[in-house]
Design a protein around this motif. Structure first.
Motif, PDB file in Angstrom:
ATOM      1  N   LYS A 110      -3.391   0.290  -1.311  1.00  0.00           N
ATOM      2  CA  LYS A 110      -4.099  -0.190  -2.516  1.00  0.00           C
ATOM      3  C   LYS A 110      -3.609  -1.549  -2.979  1.00  0.00           C
ATOM      4  O   LYS A 110      -4.403  -2.460  -3.180  1.00  0.00           O
ATOM      5  N   THR A 111      -2.300  -1.673  -3.180  1.00  0.00           N
ATOM      6  CA  THR A 111      -1.762  -2.909  -3.739  1.00  0.00           C
ATOM      7  C   THR A 111      -2.003  -4.070  -2.778  1.00  0.00           C
ATOM      8  O   THR A 111      -2.423  -5.152  -3.176  1.00  0.00           O
ATOM      9  N   THR A 112      -1.752  -3.809  -1.502  1.00  0.00           N
ATOM     10  CA  THR A 112      -1.994  -4.833  -0.475  1.00  0.00           C
ATOM     11  C   THR A 112      -3.468  -5.243  -0.474  1.00  0.00           C
ATOM     12  O   THR A 112      -3.792  -6.432  -0.411  1.00  0.00           O
ATOM     13  N   THR A 113      -4.347  -4.266  -0.565  1.00  0.00           N
ATOM     14  CA  THR A 113      -5.780  -4.554  -0.557  1.00  0.00           C
ATOM     15  C   THR A 113      -6.185  -5.345  -1.803  1.00  0.00           C
ATOM     16  O   THR A 113      -6.988  -6.287  -1.703  1.00  0.00           O
ATOM     17  N   GLY A 277      -4.405  -5.273   9.140  1.00  0.00           N
ATOM     18  CA  GLY A 277      -3.059  -5.804   9.235  1.00  0.00           C
ATOM     19  C   GLY A 277      -2.438  -5.954   7.857  1.00  0.00           C
ATOM     20  O   GLY A 277      -3.105  -5.728   6.846  1.00  0.00           O
ATOM     21  N   GLU A 278      -1.160  -6.316   7.850  1.00  0.00           N
ATOM     22  CA  GLU A 278      -0.435  -6.396   6.585  1.00  0.00           C
ATOM     23  C   GLU A 278      -0.566  -7.747   5.890  1.00  0.00           C
ATOM     24  O   GLU A 278      -0.202  -7.885   4.732  1.00  0.00           O
ATOM     25  N   GLY A 279      -1.061  -8.733   6.615  1.00  0.00           N
ATOM     26  CA  GLY A 279      -1.115 -10.097   6.083  1.00  0.00           C
ATOM     27  C   GLY A 279      -2.223 -10.298   5.073  1.00  0.00           C
ATOM     28  O   GLY A 279      -3.164  -9.501   4.975  1.00  0.00           O
TER      29      GLY A 279
HETATM   30  P1  GDP Z   1      -0.189   1.513  -2.060  1.00  0.00           P
HETATM   31  O1  GDP Z   1       0.969   2.430  -2.304  1.00  0.00           O
HETATM   32  O2  GDP Z   1      -1.465   2.261  -1.880  1.00  0.00           O
HETATM   33  O3  GDP Z   1      -0.306   0.425  -3.052  1.00  0.00           O
HETATM   34  O4  GDP Z   1       0.074   0.866  -0.627  1.00  0.00           O
HETATM   35  P2  GDP Z   1       0.677  -0.567  -0.265  1.00  0.00           P
HETATM   36  O5  GDP Z   1      -0.296  -1.631  -0.551  1.00  0.00           O
HETATM   37  O6  GDP Z   1       2.035  -0.689  -0.856  1.00  0.00           O
HETATM   38  O7  GDP Z   1       0.773  -0.437   1.319  1.00  0.00           O
HETATM   39  C1  GDP Z   1       1.615   0.486   1.960  1.00  0.00           C
HETATM   40  C2  GDP Z   1       2.067  -0.093   3.305  1.00  0.00           C
HETATM   41  O8  GDP Z   1       0.936  -0.221   4.165  1.00  0.00           O
HETATM   42  C3  GDP Z   1       2.661  -1.484   3.188  1.00  0.00           C
HETATM   43  O9  GDP Z   1       3.765  -1.569   4.061  1.00  0.00           O
HETATM   44  C4  GDP Z   1       1.536  -2.406   3.657  1.00  0.00           C
HETATM   45  O10 GDP Z   1       2.009  -3.602   4.228  1.00  0.00           O
HETATM   46  C5  GDP Z   1       0.844  -1.534   4.681  1.00  0.00           C
HETATM   47  N1  GDP Z   1      -0.580  -1.879   4.881  1.00  0.00           N
HETATM   48  C6  GDP Z   1      -1.564  -2.010   3.960  1.00  0.00           C
HETATM   49  N2  GDP Z   1      -2.750  -2.301   4.542  1.00  0.00           N
HETATM   50  C7  GDP Z   1      -2.519  -2.373   5.889  1.00  0.00           C
HETATM   51  C8  GDP Z   1      -3.351  -2.631   7.042  1.00  0.00           C
HETATM   52  O11 GDP Z   1      -4.570  -2.858   6.971  1.00  0.00           O
HETATM   53  N3  GDP Z   1      -2.726  -2.599   8.249  1.00  0.00           N
HETATM   54  C9  GDP Z   1      -1.381  -2.333   8.372  1.00  0.00           C
HETATM   55  N4  GDP Z   1      -0.868  -2.309   9.598  1.00  0.00           N
HETATM   56  N5  GDP Z   1      -0.597  -2.079   7.314  1.00  0.00           N
HETATM   57  C10 GDP Z   1      -1.141  -2.096   6.097  1.00  0.00           C
END
Ligand code: GDP
Length: 297
Positions: A110-113, A277-279
């Motif tokens: 979520k946060t990453t998105t 991806g994570e970027g």
């Molecule tokens: P939240 O807890 O839902 O906010 O999740 P985060 O945004 O913190 O993401 C959890 C982990 O998943 C982090 O290490 C991110 O870098 C990773 N992540 C998020 N989206 C992707 C993606 O599309 N691909 C990959 N490989 N990792 C992702």
């Protein structure tokens, strides 16, 4: 491209099982169809979507003689693509202004998105406001702050333990003041119990819908690597919150990409974006045909 590369594991798995099916030309037999259906189910597309796809393919092959494996694969690709639910015209992410409420369990992305969405919109010249309504986890607020800094957008946050609904309220006020095109609200993914979480999210959703002067979309962020469990999660969130769409993350490096189809078809929800991806730039528009191609080869 990154999506094609990202789906390579799903594709390999799919091709392994499809390769053992023998294409017997125009007179495709029942065994073939049964095996194909099983292959689709094994690819996490879900039993209902698999049955629908196979029934439609049988119909197509009856109408047109399909001479070879390539022709059958083309039909399969089309059927998979058409099985996705699409957003109604004017009800997708291209609305401006728009408020997105991102929901989903912790770790789904979520946060990453939220960060990727902010960066993308900002890159397109839009004014963006992020709302840190996951007040349960201090790390979530810090993480979102970091994303806001990176893409130079406004963030509305309060200390840990604050009422998420009032963070949302304030976020919308700031957004209105700044004339934001896009508001992205990050919400909690875990509370003491799942029932607590759903109650909180229902409250947040209802406050945002009442307060927002723009369309609001409640969007589930789901981790593709969870496979069939993702479908169960999606159903729980959809029952509680009446979702408007789904963003599927971590399609890079999973063999379970088919889950996107199961969720979209079984719950009638459009896939709005995909994470590969994570970027910051690893967010893609979802195109059902490209996706079906990338999945099947
Ligand atoms: P939240 O807890 O839902 O906010 O999740 P985060 O945004 O913190 O993401 C959890 C982990 O998943 C982090 O290490 C991110 O870098 C990773 N992540 C998020 N989206 C992707 C993606 O599309 N691909 C990959 N490989 N990792 C992702």
């Amino acid at each position: 491209d990154r999506m094609k590369a990202g789906l390579s594991k799903s594709r390999e798995k799919f091709q392994e099982s499809i390769n053992v099916l023998t294409f017997s030309g125009p007179d495709v037999d029942d065994d073939f169809w049964d095996n194909l259906e099983e292959t689709l189910i094994m690819s996490d597309m879900g039993a209902r979507a698999a049955t629908k796809i196979v029934e439609e393919m049988k119909d197509t092959t009856q109408r047109k003689a399909l001479a070879n494996a390539d022709a059958i694969m083309d039909v399969l690709c089309d059927r998979i693509a058409d099985t996705f639910t699409v957003a109604k015209d004017g009800e997708g992410l291209d609305q401006d202004p728009l408020c997105l409420l991102l929901v989903g369990v912790n770790g789904s992305g979520k946060t990453t998105t939220a960060g990727k969405m902010a960066a993308e919109a900002k890159g397109n010249g839009k004014t963006v406001v992020l709302g840190a309504a996951d007040t349960f986890r201090a790390a979530a607020i810090e993480q979102l702050e970091e994303w806001a800094r990176r893409s130079d957008v406004t963030i509305v946050e309060r200390e840990r333990g604050s009422d998420p609904a009032s963070v949302c309220y304030e976020t919308l006020e700031v957004a209105e003041r700044e004339g934001a095109d896009l508001v992205v609200v990050d919400t909690a993914g875990r509370l003491h119990t799942s029932a607590d979480l759903m109650r909180e999210l229902q409250k947040v959703t209802s406050v945002v819908r009442k307060r927002a002067a723009c369309p609001v979309m409640t969007v589930l962020v789901i981790d593709a690597t969870t496979g069939q469990n993702g479908l169960v999660q999606a159903r729980t969130f959809n029952d509680a919150l009446d979702l408007d769409g789904v963003i599927v993350t971590k399609l890079d490096g999973t063999a379970k990409g088919g889950i996107a189809l199961a969720i979209s078809y079984e719950l009638g929800l459009p896939i709005l974006k995909i994470g590969v991806g994570e970027g910051i730039e690893d967010l893609r528009d979802f195109d059902a045909h490209d996706f079906a191609r990338a999945l099947t080869g």
